[in-house]
Design an enzyme around this catalytic site. Structure first.
Site, PDB file in Angstrom:
ATOM      1  N   GLY A   1       0.819  -1.222   0.000  1.00 27.72           N
ATOM      2  CA  GLY A   1       0.000   0.000   0.000  1.00 27.72           C
ATOM      3  C   GLY A   1       0.851   1.269   0.000  1.00 27.72           C
ATOM      4  N   THR A   2       2.093   1.139  -0.432  1.00 27.14           N
ATOM      5  CA  THR A   2       3.032   2.269  -0.460  1.00 27.14           C
ATOM      6  C   THR A   2       2.493   3.426  -1.308  1.00 27.14           C
ATOM      7  OG1 THR A   2       4.619   0.459  -0.786  1.00 27.14           O
ATOM      8  CG2 THR A   2       5.520   2.711  -0.684  1.00 27.14           C
TER       9      THR A   2
ATOM     10  N   HIS B   1      11.880   0.832   0.844  1.00 33.70           N
ATOM     11  CA  HIS B   1      11.399  -0.469   1.319  1.00 33.70           C
ATOM     12  C   HIS B   1      12.399  -1.105   2.286  1.00 33.70           C
ATOM     13  CE1 HIS B   1       8.000  -0.478  -1.302  1.00 33.70           C
ATOM     14  NE2 HIS B   1       8.659  -0.645  -2.420  1.00 33.70           N
TER      15      HIS B   1
ATOM     16  N   SER C   1       0.697 -10.288  -4.490  1.00 29.25           N
ATOM     17  CA  SER C   1       0.921  -9.029  -5.190  1.00 29.25           C
ATOM     18  C   SER C   1       2.377  -8.908  -5.669  1.00 29.25           C
ATOM     19  CB  SER C   1       0.553  -7.868  -4.260  1.00 29.25           C
ATOM     20  OG  SER C   1       0.626  -6.652  -4.949  1.00 29.25           O
TER      21      SER C   1
ATOM     22  N   TYR D   1      -2.751  -1.653   5.529  1.00 28.97           N
ATOM     23  CA  TYR D   1      -3.444  -1.543   4.236  1.00 28.97           C
ATOM     24  C   TYR D   1      -4.941  -1.824   4.421  1.00 28.97           C
ATOM     25  CZ  TYR D   1      -4.765  -3.017  -0.533  1.00 28.97           C
ATOM     26  OH  TYR D   1      -5.387  -3.163  -1.756  1.00 28.97           O
TER      27      TYR D   1
ATOM     28  N   PHE E   1      -9.979   3.336  -5.819  1.00 30.72           N
ATOM     29  CA  PHE E   1      -9.280   2.359  -6.648  1.00 30.72           C
ATOM     30  C   PHE E   1      -9.426   2.665  -8.141  1.00 30.72           C
ATOM     31  CE2 PHE E   1      -8.849  -1.642  -8.938  1.00 30.72           C
ATOM     32  CZ  PHE E   1      -7.579  -1.995  -8.544  1.00 30.72           C
TER      33      PHE E   1
ATOM     34  N   ARG F   1      -3.239  -3.020  -9.260  1.00 27.19           N
ATOM     35  CA  ARG F   1      -3.707  -4.266  -9.875  1.00 27.19           C
ATOM     36  C   ARG F   1      -5.137  -4.579  -9.467  1.00 27.19           C
ATOM     37  NH1 ARG F   1      -3.288  -9.789  -8.971  1.00 27.19           N
ATOM     38  NH2 ARG F   1      -3.003  -9.258  -6.790  1.00 27.19           N
ATOM     39  N   LYS F   2      -5.338  -5.313  -8.373  1.00 24.89           N
ATOM     40  CA  LYS F   2      -6.681  -5.737  -7.967  1.00 24.89           C
ATOM     41  C   LYS F   2      -7.206  -4.921  -6.809  1.00 24.89           C
ATOM     42  CE  LYS F   2      -8.095 -10.009  -9.585  1.00 24.89           C
ATOM     43  NZ  LYS F   2      -8.273 -11.435  -9.354  1.00 24.89           N
ATOM     44  N   GLY F   3      -6.298  -4.620  -5.869  1.00 29.30           N
ATOM     45  CA  GLY F   3      -6.681  -3.801  -4.725  1.00 29.30           C
ATOM     46  C   GLY F   3      -7.722  -4.444  -3.824  1.00 29.30           C
TER      47      GLY F   3
HETATM   48  P1  A3P Z   1      -2.648  -5.825  -5.480  1.00 34.93           P
HETATM   49  O1  A3P Z   1      -1.488  -6.288  -6.307  1.00 34.93           O
HETATM   50  O2  A3P Z   1      -3.089  -6.844  -4.477  1.00 34.93           O
HETATM   51  O3  A3P Z   1      -3.777  -5.320  -6.289  1.00 34.93           O
HETATM   52  P2  A3P Z   1       2.536  -0.827  -3.310  1.00 34.93           P
HETATM   53  O4  A3P Z   1       2.124   0.514  -3.706  1.00 34.93           O
HETATM   54  O5  A3P Z   1       3.100  -0.934  -1.948  1.00 34.93           O
HETATM   55  O6  A3P Z   1       3.400  -1.474  -4.350  1.00 34.93           O
HETATM   56  O7  A3P Z   1       1.217  -1.710  -3.197  1.00 34.93           O
HETATM   57  C1  A3P Z   1       0.544  -2.116  -4.355  1.00 34.93           C
HETATM   58  C2  A3P Z   1      -0.741  -2.798  -3.950  1.00 34.93           C
HETATM   59  O8  A3P Z   1      -1.646  -1.787  -3.440  1.00 34.93           O
HETATM   60  C3  A3P Z   1      -1.421  -3.433  -5.136  1.00 34.93           C
HETATM   61  O9  A3P Z   1      -2.122  -4.575  -4.611  1.00 34.93           O
HETATM   62  C4  A3P Z   1      -2.354  -2.323  -5.581  1.00 34.93           C
HETATM   63  O10 A3P Z   1      -3.409  -2.730  -6.404  1.00 34.93           O
HETATM   64  C5  A3P Z   1      -2.836  -1.808  -4.219  1.00 34.93           C
HETATM   65  N1  A3P Z   1      -3.398  -0.456  -4.340  1.00 34.93           N
HETATM   66  C6  A3P Z   1      -2.807   0.634  -4.840  1.00 34.93           C
HETATM   67  N2  A3P Z   1      -3.658   1.677  -4.866  1.00 34.93           N
HETATM   68  C7  A3P Z   1      -4.818   1.222  -4.370  1.00 34.93           C
HETATM   69  C8  A3P Z   1      -6.099   1.824  -4.142  1.00 34.93           C
HETATM   70  N3  A3P Z   1      -6.332   3.091  -4.462  1.00 34.93           N
HETATM   71  N4  A3P Z   1      -7.065   1.057  -3.599  1.00 34.93           N
HETATM   72  C9  A3P Z   1      -6.827  -0.243  -3.272  1.00 34.93           C
HETATM   73  N5  A3P Z   1      -5.645  -0.872  -3.479  1.00 34.93           N
HETATM   74  C10 A3P Z   1      -4.648  -0.150  -4.011  1.00 34.93           C
END
Ligand code: A3P
Length: 348
Positions: A74-75, A157, A186, A241, A277, A305-307
């Site tokens: 959720g970075t 990270h 993920s 997250y 999302f 991706r899926k979120g």
């Molecule tokens: P998934 O691959 O499970 O969909 P990071 O930014 O740390 O790389 O994290 C990425 C993950 O956060 C991905 O998870 C991404 O889809 C999810 N993410 C990013 N923005 C989001 C949002 N607005 N709502 C929900 N999930 C989100």
């Protein structure tokens, strides 16, 4: 007065060459080998050796705001929220300037093997815009953040123990944690789509490496516990997250208060709309469009991706689920860390 550099305090050991060769068949972006660092055995590409002391000694400024996470926790979501709150909700700039330029990623260049770096330069040398992206991406992290104006927004990270020991006493840190079962899924998709990483064809193979700490920044529980143990430090905000998913407005208010910003209900709503999302998935500024531009992303899949919470269930068979329960239990036994999606009563 010249600041004295501290000696890097942890042992860095090469991963056994046989295992490294096996892993490199899957993690195709690495061509030399891997290291494990310190008592927790953090796993990194070979290049970490060159950067360890620089990361540890980087100059932290009192107005820096770090986002610190295990990858795919959720970075990006949180970075954008922090940046907006600190920049008077400048949605225009946020939409028009890639997040990677607003919020530099300290440890990125460490992840790019020198051969791939060469390839990046070679393939993009004819186009000035692309060449510039390659240059910024490959700039050593500490130099990259030294070049941005204050107040600086810095993404890393790296676990806290590998960052400057004075970090929390000097700057603000927001740490985001996520259910490691969703993280592993993920990370898997992420690595498959990025040429600098690579991943096995089979998710189960990946899971077996990941749960043994054989992936970048792992072991994940140690990473999270380091931050969790600092959760009451006044300069640390620890969030999950799953909290963002469950009640985004509440998290926006919590982050605003941590940053000392006042926000109206209307502003909270505007931020939540921007971070929803669907809006986020279609937002080019946060979707790693820069790596796509220089042709280092394998598929059309987006970074966002899926979120979802709990989509690991689609990937884990019964055996893996039991392994995961045991993995949580062993790693949480010595800690009061509780994941919202893994209550203590599930500890074996
Ligand atoms: P998934 O691959 O499970 O969909 P990071 O930014 O740390 O790389 O994290 C990425 C993950 O956060 C991905 O998870 C991404 O889809 C999810 N993410 C990013 N923005 C989001 C949002 N607005 N709502 C929900 N999930 C989100």
């Amino acid at each position: 007065m010249v600041k004295q550099r501290k000696e890097f305090p942890h042992k860095i050991e090469d991963v056994d060459s046989k295992l490294a060769e096996e892993l490199m068949k899957h993690y195709t972006g690495e061509l030399t080998g891997f290291v494990r660092v310190g008592p927790k055995g953090y796993f990194f590409p070979h290049k970490y050796k060159e950067c360890a002391a620089d990361f540890y000694n980087m100059l932290v400024k009192p107005d820096d705001i770090f986002i610190n996470t295990f990858p795919r926790s959720g970075t990006t979501w949180t970075q954008e929220m922090i940046w907006l709150l600190q920049n008077n909700l400048d949605f225009e700039k946020a939409k028009n300037t890639p997040l990677a330029l607003r919020y530099p990623f300290l440890d990125f260049s460490m992840l790019v093997h020198p051969e791939l770096e060469k390839q990046m330069f070679e393939e993009n040398k004819q186009d000035e815009e692309k060449l510039n992206i390659v240059k910024i991406a490959n700039m050593p992290g500490v130099e990259k953040v030294e070049n941005v104006p204050s107040p600086r927004f810095i993404k890393s990270h790296l676990p806290l123990s590998l960052l400057p020991p004075t970090l929390l006493d000097k700057a603000k840190v927001v740490y985001v944690a996520r259910d490691p079962r969703d993280v592993v899924v993920s990370v898997y998709h992420f690595c498959k789509m990025h040429k600098i990483h690579g991943a096995p064809d089979n998710f189960k193979t990946f899971w077996n490496y990941f749960r043994k700490g054989l992936h970048y920044y792992a072991p994940i529980f140690e990473h999270v516990k380091e931050a969790w143990n600092e959760r009451n430090h006044p300069n640390m905000l620890f969030i999950f997250y799953e909290e963002l998913q469950e009640n985004l407005p509440a998290v926006v208010r919590k982050v605003a208060s941590f940053l000392g910003k006042k926000v109206t209900n209307e502003q909270v709503q505007q931020i939540c709309d921007h971070l929803s999302f669907n809006n986020f998935k279609n937002n080019k500024a946060v979707n790693h469009s820069l790596l796509k531009k220089i042709n280092f992303v394998n598929t059309d899949q987006t970074f966002i991706r899926k979120g979802k919470v709990g989509s690991w269930r689609e990937y884990f068979d019964e055996e893996m689920e039991l392994q995961a329960d045991e993995w949580f239990s062993i790693n949480l036994r010595d800690s009061d860390l509780v994941y919202p999606t893994f209550p203590t009563k599930c500890i074996l």
